[in-house]
Write a protein that holds these residues in place. Structure first.
Motif, PDB file in Angstrom:
ATOM      1  N   VAL A 187      33.000  30.074  22.184  1.00  0.00           N
ATOM      2  CA  VAL A 187      31.994  30.159  21.134  1.00  0.00           C
ATOM      3  C   VAL A 187      32.619  29.832  19.789  1.00  0.00           C
ATOM      4  O   VAL A 187      33.843  29.872  19.629  1.00  0.00           O
ATOM      5  CB  VAL A 187      31.351  31.568  21.074  1.00  0.00           C
ATOM      6  CG1 VAL A 187      30.512  31.841  22.307  1.00  0.00           C
ATOM      7  CG2 VAL A 187      32.425  32.648  20.889  1.00  0.00           C
ATOM      8  N   GLU A 188      31.787  29.522  18.833  1.00  0.00           N
ATOM      9  CA  GLU A 188      32.246  29.448  17.455  1.00  0.00           C
ATOM     10  C   GLU A 188      32.542  30.873  16.986  1.00  0.00           C
ATOM     11  O   GLU A 188      32.102  31.848  17.625  1.00  0.00           O
ATOM     12  CB  GLU A 188      31.165  28.795  16.594  1.00  0.00           C
ATOM     13  CG  GLU A 188      30.936  27.334  16.969  1.00  0.00           C
ATOM     14  CD  GLU A 188      29.851  26.669  16.136  1.00  0.00           C
ATOM     15  OE1 GLU A 188      28.975  27.396  15.597  1.00  0.00           O
ATOM     16  OE2 GLU A 188      29.872  25.426  16.022  1.00  0.00           O
ATOM     17  N   PRO A 189      33.288  31.048  15.898  1.00  0.00           N
ATOM     18  CA  PRO A 189      33.647  32.403  15.460  1.00  0.00           C
ATOM     19  C   PRO A 189      32.458  33.332  15.223  1.00  0.00           C
ATOM     20  O   PRO A 189      32.602  34.559  15.292  1.00  0.00           O
ATOM     21  CB  PRO A 189      34.430  32.147  14.169  1.00  0.00           C
ATOM     22  CG  PRO A 189      35.066  30.815  14.386  1.00  0.00           C
ATOM     23  CD  PRO A 189      34.022  30.018  15.130  1.00  0.00           C
ATOM     24  N   ASP A 190      31.261  32.761  14.986  1.00  0.00           N
ATOM     25  CA  ASP A 190      30.073  33.599  14.795  1.00  0.00           C
ATOM     26  C   ASP A 190      29.343  33.903  16.105  1.00  0.00           C
ATOM     27  O   ASP A 190      28.287  34.534  16.108  1.00  0.00           O
ATOM     28  CB  ASP A 190      29.111  32.953  13.808  1.00  0.00           C
ATOM     29  CG  ASP A 190      28.624  31.573  14.261  1.00  0.00           C
ATOM     30  OD1 ASP A 190      28.938  31.169  15.399  1.00  0.00           O
ATOM     31  OD2 ASP A 190      27.941  30.899  13.476  1.00  0.00           O
ATOM     32  N   GLY A 191      29.897  33.446  17.231  1.00  0.00           N
ATOM     33  CA  GLY A 191      29.310  33.749  18.531  1.00  0.00           C
ATOM     34  C   GLY A 191      28.387  32.690  19.093  1.00  0.00           C
ATOM     35  O   GLY A 191      27.879  32.837  20.203  1.00  0.00           O
ATOM     36  N   LYS A 192      28.159  31.598  18.377  1.00  0.00           N
ATOM     37  CA  LYS A 192      27.253  30.558  18.859  1.00  0.00           C
ATOM     38  C   LYS A 192      27.952  29.617  19.840  1.00  0.00           C
ATOM     39  O   LYS A 192      29.124  29.299  19.684  1.00  0.00           O
ATOM     40  CB  LYS A 192      26.724  29.728  17.682  1.00  0.00           C
ATOM     41  CG  LYS A 192      25.714  30.445  16.811  1.00  0.00           C
ATOM     42  CD  LYS A 192      25.191  29.483  15.745  1.00  0.00           C
ATOM     43  CE  LYS A 192      24.147  30.156  14.853  1.00  0.00           C
ATOM     44  NZ  LYS A 192      23.651  29.224  13.814  1.00  0.00           N
ATOM     45  N   ARG A 193      27.183  29.167  20.842  1.00  0.00           N
ATOM     46  CA  ARG A 193      27.679  28.132  21.743  1.00  0.00           C
ATOM     47  C   ARG A 193      27.683  26.788  21.018  1.00  0.00           C
ATOM     48  O   ARG A 193      26.855  26.533  20.148  1.00  0.00           O
ATOM     49  CB  ARG A 193      26.766  28.006  22.977  1.00  0.00           C
ATOM     50  CG  ARG A 193      26.831  29.124  23.989  1.00  0.00           C
ATOM     51  CD  ARG A 193      28.124  29.145  24.779  1.00  0.00           C
ATOM     52  NE  ARG A 193      28.438  27.921  25.472  1.00  0.00           N
ATOM     53  CZ  ARG A 193      28.081  27.619  26.721  1.00  0.00           C
ATOM     54  NH1 ARG A 193      27.331  28.464  27.407  1.00  0.00           N
ATOM     55  NH2 ARG A 193      28.463  26.478  27.283  1.00  0.00           N
ATOM     56  N   MET A 194      28.588  25.920  21.411  1.00  0.00           N
ATOM     57  CA  MET A 194      28.636  24.584  20.842  1.00  0.00           C
ATOM     58  C   MET A 194      27.653  23.667  21.546  1.00  0.00           C
ATOM     59  O   MET A 194      27.357  23.847  22.723  1.00  0.00           O
ATOM     60  CB  MET A 194      30.042  24.002  20.975  1.00  0.00           C
ATOM     61  CG  MET A 194      30.992  24.442  19.902  1.00  0.00           C
ATOM     62  SD  MET A 194      32.462  23.394  19.925  1.00  0.00           S
ATOM     63  CE  MET A 194      33.509  24.323  18.797  1.00  0.00           C
ATOM     64  N   ASN A 223      34.761  19.917  15.114  1.00  0.00           N
ATOM     65  CA  ASN A 223      34.402  21.321  15.335  1.00  0.00           C
ATOM     66  C   ASN A 223      34.686  22.070  14.035  1.00  0.00           C
ATOM     67  O   ASN A 223      35.725  22.711  13.870  1.00  0.00           O
ATOM     68  CB  ASN A 223      35.211  21.897  16.494  1.00  0.00           C
ATOM     69  CG  ASN A 223      35.030  21.099  17.774  1.00  0.00           C
ATOM     70  OD1 ASN A 223      33.926  20.685  18.108  1.00  0.00           O
ATOM     71  ND2 ASN A 223      36.122  20.856  18.485  1.00  0.00           N
ATOM     72  N   ARG A 224      33.772  21.977  13.106  1.00  0.00           N
ATOM     73  CA  ARG A 224      34.010  22.401  11.730  1.00  0.00           C
ATOM     74  C   ARG A 224      34.336  23.885  11.585  1.00  0.00           C
ATOM     75  O   ARG A 224      35.109  24.282  10.706  1.00  0.00           O
ATOM     76  CB  ARG A 224      32.785  22.077  10.865  1.00  0.00           C
ATOM     77  CG  ARG A 224      32.461  20.591  10.776  1.00  0.00           C
ATOM     78  CD  ARG A 224      33.465  19.830   9.955  1.00  0.00           C
ATOM     79  NE  ARG A 224      33.132  18.403   9.874  1.00  0.00           N
ATOM     80  CZ  ARG A 224      33.900  17.499   9.264  1.00  0.00           C
ATOM     81  NH1 ARG A 224      35.035  17.864   8.694  1.00  0.00           N
ATOM     82  NH2 ARG A 224      33.529  16.228   9.236  1.00  0.00           N
ATOM     83  N   LYS A 225      33.757  24.712  12.438  1.00  0.00           N
ATOM     84  CA  LYS A 225      33.951  26.156  12.304  1.00  0.00           C
ATOM     85  C   LYS A 225      35.116  26.686  13.134  1.00  0.00           C
ATOM     86  O   LYS A 225      35.434  27.876  13.057  1.00  0.00           O
ATOM     87  CB  LYS A 225      32.668  26.889  12.722  1.00  0.00           C
ATOM     88  CG  LYS A 225      31.464  26.558  11.858  1.00  0.00           C
ATOM     89  CD  LYS A 225      30.230  27.292  12.362  1.00  0.00           C
ATOM     90  CE  LYS A 225      28.994  26.940  11.541  1.00  0.00           C
ATOM     91  NZ  LYS A 225      27.780  27.626  12.071  1.00  0.00           N
ATOM     92  N   GLY A 226      35.733  25.817  13.915  1.00  0.00           N
ATOM     93  CA  GLY A 226      36.733  26.300  14.849  1.00  0.00           C
ATOM     94  C   GLY A 226      36.059  26.904  16.071  1.00  0.00           C
ATOM     95  O   GLY A 226      34.867  26.702  16.308  1.00  0.00           O
ATOM     96  N   TYR A 227      36.808  27.670  16.839  1.00  0.00           N
ATOM     97  CA  TYR A 227      36.244  28.258  18.054  1.00  0.00           C
ATOM     98  C   TYR A 227      37.125  29.392  18.557  1.00  0.00           C
ATOM     99  O   TYR A 227      38.274  29.559  18.128  1.00  0.00           O
ATOM    100  CB  TYR A 227      36.084  27.195  19.147  1.00  0.00           C
ATOM    101  CG  TYR A 227      37.374  26.508  19.542  1.00  0.00           C
ATOM    102  CD1 TYR A 227      38.216  27.046  20.514  1.00  0.00           C
ATOM    103  CD2 TYR A 227      37.754  25.302  18.939  1.00  0.00           C
ATOM    104  CE1 TYR A 227      39.394  26.420  20.872  1.00  0.00           C
ATOM    105  CE2 TYR A 227      38.925  24.669  19.291  1.00  0.00           C
ATOM    106  CZ  TYR A 227      39.752  25.229  20.255  1.00  0.00           C
ATOM    107  OH  TYR A 227      40.918  24.605  20.604  1.00  0.00           O
ATOM    108  N   VAL A 228      36.545  30.168  19.475  1.00  0.00           N
ATOM    109  CA  VAL A 228      37.263  31.248  20.155  1.00  0.00           C
ATOM    110  C   VAL A 228      37.047  31.061  21.645  1.00  0.00           C
ATOM    111  O   VAL A 228      35.924  30.797  22.090  1.00  0.00           O
ATOM    112  CB  VAL A 228      36.734  32.637  19.743  1.00  0.00           C
ATOM    113  CG1 VAL A 228      37.517  33.739  20.454  1.00  0.00           C
ATOM    114  CG2 VAL A 228      36.810  32.806  18.225  1.00  0.00           C
TER     115      VAL A 228
END
Length: 261
Positions: free
Chosen positions: A229-236, A245-250
């Protein structure tokens, strides 16, 4: 539904593997692209091999690849192959063996099949939507893989070449939940190692990656029971106009692990 496409993606990855290994054993030149990233004949040749093989079999599909010009025609296609012919070119250049070949198949902005080939380990990881994730060692039968169920003593892996101060601070802030220091793991191998339960968490808090760096790892991890997910929990979503991937990811073994605050 996507089994045949996945089978052919595995074949394409192994064909590219042979070329990449050939270049790896040579003294090869390294060019620097406009984005300041390195590129070699291994990247270029593997890209051509993958596009030629899959393009012949699936002429109706589009392509988004790191080493090819993006003419926008992919937006007119329902299915698109997203390819990084050598993910971890810095690791390839340093000859530490920690690079991968990434191929994903995207339909309607969702990854439905993915392959990560690790040439120097002679192994492929793959997943098909709704069919699970698998490890395939050369000469053996595929083995289904699954993430760990750890909630504490989380084993963390990080990039070899691209760790940011924000990532270091994140790991320090959650040290009480982690088992030791983050272990450097190259390229998309991180997805595979979390998917098969060797590690549990990795974060990327920068905008330096692109779709082809993460697309196959996304479905492999999710089909293994984990999350990306992105750091805010959204799926890409994929096959975007802006491929960064502007926000990065986890990436993690669970959504609870991924959303540690």
């Amino acid at each position: 539904m996507y089994e045949y496409i996945a089978e052919q993606m595995l074949v394409a990855a192994k064909r590219a593997d042979a070329w990449v290994k050939k270049i790896y054993e040579m003294d090869f030149p390294v060019e620097i692209k406009d984005d300041n990233s390195p590129v070699t004949d291994a990247d270029k040749g593997a890209d051509e091999i993958i596009r030629a093989y899959l393009g012949t079999l699936f002429p109706e599909a589009g392509f988004l690849t790191e080493e090819s010009f993006d003419d926008g025609s992919r937006f007119l296609k329902k299915g698109v192959f997203i390819v990084d012919p050598v993910d971890g070119t810095k690791e390839f250049v340093s000859k530490n063996g920690q690079f991968t070949i990434n191929i994903a198949y995207c339909v309607d902005h969702e990854i439905v099949a993915g392959v990560i080939r690790i040439p120097m380990q002679n192994v492929s990881y793959y997943a098909i939507k709704g069919k699970g994730a698998y490890r395939l060692d050369d000469g053996k039968e595929p083995v289904r893989i699954h993430v760990s169920d750890r909630k504490n003593n989380l084993r963390v892996c990080c990039s070899i070449s691209h760790v940011t101060p924000a990532e270091v601070e994140f790991y320090k802030a959650h040290a009480s939940l982690l088992e030791g220091e983050p272990k450097p793991v190259g390229a998309s191998t991180k997805f595979c190692k979390i998917a098969e339960g060797e590690y549990d968490l990795s974060v990327r808090f920068s905008d330096g990656t692109k779709e082809w760096d993460v697309a196959p790892g996304d479905i492999i991890l999710h089909e293994a029971g984990g999350v990306m997910v992105e750091p805010d929990g959204k799926r890409m979503t994929y096959n975007r106009a802006d491929v960064y991937n502007r926000k990065g990811y986890v990436i993690a073994n669970s959504i609870e692990t991924a959303l540690l605050k």
